[in-house]
Design an enzyme around this catalytic site. Structure first.
Site, short mmCIF file in Angstrom:
data_model
loop_
_atom_site.label_atom_id
_atom_site.label_comp_id
_atom_site.label_asym_id
_atom_site.label_seq_id
_atom_site.Cartn_x
_atom_site.Cartn_y
_atom_site.Cartn_z
N HIS A 10 -10.48 -5.85 9.99
CA HIS A 10 -11.15 -5.69 8.70
C HIS A 10 -12.52 -5.02 8.83
CE1 HIS A 10 -8.07 -8.42 7.25
NE2 HIS A 10 -8.50 -8.26 6.02
N GLU B 53 0.82 -1.22 0.00
CA GLU B 53 0.00 0.00 0.00
C GLU B 53 0.85 1.27 0.00
OE1 GLU B 53 -0.95 -2.70 1.62
OE2 GLU B 53 -2.93 -3.07 0.78
#
Lengths: 340, 325
Positions: B129, B60
């Protein structure tokens, strides 16, 4: 040897040295705030590298960016004014020492989060490749960066996508106050290139001509074959990490030893040996640099501080913004407008 | 008009903009050959090729930074985070680079880039998550933040975001991808910074965005049976915030509830409540109430997870509180 080139390299290096010496003085006098990281001792790296590439190639630097800016852009007035926090600075007084910019000259910034600019440099190179343009990106950083995740992600993407970027590690042996043998699991940062993999090269960072040659080859390869490379320049900073650092972690002997290999003196000796110029002539170059620095201080002193009414300018790109008369909008109003 | 899912609407927005402007490209994990982890980019690789639909490794920081670098020199990247949870790996890139480069350079750099992907909790994905990150990004000057609730908004706002000259954080509702809605046939855009009244009513104003709009609408349907009419305001863009629309509604209803999926402490709803208090203090007949996710990392067990969400029941209860009924 190219006489003009040698003299121009000398001039570029002595300009940086004299600029940095004055920056230190002005800092002590309270004219410069914040952090100030000086480039003394490492001049051969920036100057050698810039001399080896096209003016259209992109430069991405760290917070120790004065040398790179002066070697690429050269505008001492804008550089000093930025340190003084003035409106004529190269970032209008918004960036300071660590954030020099001149996008028109493709100097894409001094970046002050260690490693954070490495993927950015890969991204600029990605754009060149995407558009089929021949430009190469040069990304400078210190050896401390080699331990950051962003460094590895940037290099691994550059290798994966074969991006035309030259990563230049200026290994000055200390990440802030810690010697690299206590922070780095390898002796040479360059070996890190093996795993991505990408080409690697170690260069004597005190020798401006050697730096120039290595970068020249790397740039040619990046331009024609679109391949990245990691170059490690072994060098030394003569001063502490920043102005607040007396560098007590280094022995006098060590500093003396490196100072004897002063890159500017090395080049001067070569210039004498080749009969390109004599001592008097180089002294004149030095004198001109000092004069220029004095002029830059005067310029920076006289440049106005940024208008407080511009405080909220350029947070966002606003197409209609510059058509308004900013001067008539008082700060309080701008404050309210900005907080939406 | 056509009926499209939220997912298809987003895809259409990207395809139209990529067709229109060669500088636009999509980059992220699984966006190409896998056709998108959530199938938002399905078919785009076939249509636009590998040059413009770029698969990345799981990195990322790396690919967010690559996008920023590319935008600095004039490309218009769309960077997909597989989910916004993973954007936290790139938080330095978004906050220290994307948001600040223009200001820090004295206006020399323009950064037209969109970071997009699903946000918020789905079903039993546990703490790492399941989180709403909009407050983390709306906090930062230099970023724009969008969180659409319907397919039509998703398409119109994404198109505008791609054409915007600033870094835009575009947070999609992970559980909204399958939602269907009507989309007009003609090309359209929705301006940033403009909210919409999703349901008009005179009794209580509900401010909600993304999937919380649907919870608010469900609560409104339920309460309408009792004759209580909620006005549901969806700001759609969270920064810049359309507070005028909110104030106007509160001046009419004199009561306001803010519903957000994120944590309560220092959350976006606190800022909105402050603005309502400052602007509309004399119009309020009850304190502004917030219905938020609970102040806890998301648990896995179904019954515990259910307790965390700002549910229809919690909204209904809050409405009764502000009506003192």
């Amino acid at each position: 040897m190219d006489k003009t080139l040698m003299l121009s390299l000398y001039r570029d290096m002595i300009r940086i040295r004299r600029f940095e010496e004055e920056a230190a003085r002005s800092y002590s006098r309270g004219k410069i705030g914040g952090f100030l990281h000086l480039y003394n001792g490492q001049e051969a790296v920036a100057v050698g590298a810039m001399s080896a590439v096209e003016p259209t190639d992109y430069i991405v630097a760290t917070y120790r960016d004065h040398g790179h800016y002066l070697a690429r852009v050269g505008d001492m007035n804008a550089a000093m004014a930025e340190l003084f926090g003035k409106v004529d600075g190269c970032a209008k007084g918004r960036g300071g020492s660590m954030h020099y910019f001149d996008v028109a000259k493709r100097f894409m910034g001094g970046h002050a989060i260690v490693g954070g600019h490495v993927p950015i440099a890969a991204g600029i190179a990605f754009a060149s490749k995407y558009r089929g343009e021949p430009d190469v990106t040069l990304c400078f950083f210190g050896e401390g960066t080699a331990n950051m995740g962003a460094f590895h992600e940037g290099l691994s993407l550059a290798a994966l996508w074969k991006l035309p970027v030259i990563f230049i590690c200026e290994n000055n042996l200390y990440s802030m106050g810690t010697p690299l043998y206590r922070t780095l699991s390898v002796e040479d940062v360059a070996v890190r290139a093996k795993g991505y993999p990408m080409a690697q090269e170690i260069v004597n960072g005190d020798d401006v001509l050697e730096v120039r040659e290595v970068i020249r080859h790397a740039a040619k390869r990046a331009r024609t074959e679109s391949l990245p490379i990691l170059i490690e320049a072994k060098t030394y900073r003569f001063r502490g990490h920043s102005m607040s650092d007396p560098a007590k972690y280094r022995t006098k002997e060590e500093v003396k030893e490196w100072m004897e290999r002063d890159p500017i003196r090395l080049l001067a000796e070569r210039i004498y040996a080749l009969g390109i110029a004599n001592e008097e002539q180089l002294k004149a170059v030095d004198e001109a640099a000092k004069q220029e620095v004095a002029g830059a201080v005067k310029f920076a002193d006289e440049s106005p501080s940024p208008d407080t009414a511009t405080l909220f300018d350029d947070i966002y790109y606003e197409p209609d913004h510059h058509e308004q008369d900013e001067k008539v909008v008082p700060l309080e109003k701008r404050r309210q407008q900005a907080s939406v | 008009m056509r009926e499209l899912t939220y997912r298809e609407a987003l895809r259409e927005a990207m395809a139209e903009e990529m067709e229109r402007d060669e500088r636009v490209f999509l980059m992220g994990e699984e966006v190409g050959h896998y056709n998108g982890a959530y199938k938002v980019s399905e078919g785009l690789l076939d249509r636009f090729g590998e040059r413009r639909v770029v698969d990345t490794p799981i990195a990322e920081t790396g690919f967010a930074g690559v996008g920023i670098g590319a935008a600095m020199v004039g490309l218009r990247p769309i960077i997909e985070f597989m989910t916004w949870n993973f954007s936290l790996c790139a938080y330095d890139q978004l906050v220290n680079n994307a948001a600040k480069l223009r200001y820090m350079s004295g206006g020399q750099i323009t950064l037209p880039i969109v970071f997009r992907g699903p946000g918020g909790a789905a079903h039993q994905l546990a703490a790492q998550h399941s989180q709403a990150v909009e407050s983390l990004y709306a906090y930062v000057p230099g970023l724009k933040v969008i969180a659409p609730s319907t397919p039509a908004d998703a398409k119109g706002l994404l198109k505008t975001a791609i054409r915007d000259e600033n870094p835009v954080i575009f947070i999609e509702g992970e559980v909204l991808y399958g939602h269907k809605g009507q989309i007009q046939d003609e090309e359209y855009q929705i301006p940033l910074g403009r909210g919409e009244v999703k349901r008009a009513g005179q009794d209580v104003t509900i401010v909600a965005w993304s999937k919380m709009v649907h919870a608010a609408l469900d609560a409104a349907t339920e309460l309408a049976k009792e004759g209580i009419e909620l006005e549901v305001i969806d700001p759609r863009t969270l920064r810049p915030l359309d507070d005028r629309l909110i104030f106007d509604s509160v001046k009419k209803t004199n009561r306001c509830i803010i519903v957000e999926e994120g944590w309560p402490f220092a959350g976006l709803g606190a800022e909105i409540a402050y603005r309502i208090m400052k602007e509309g203090f004399d119009y309020l007949d009850a304190p502004v109430v917030r219905v938020t996710g609970e102040d806890v990392p998301m648990p896995y067990a179904k019954n515990l997870e259910h307790e965390v969400f700002p549910s229809v029941e919690k909204i209904v209860r809050a409405v009764r509180d502000v009506l003192y009924s």
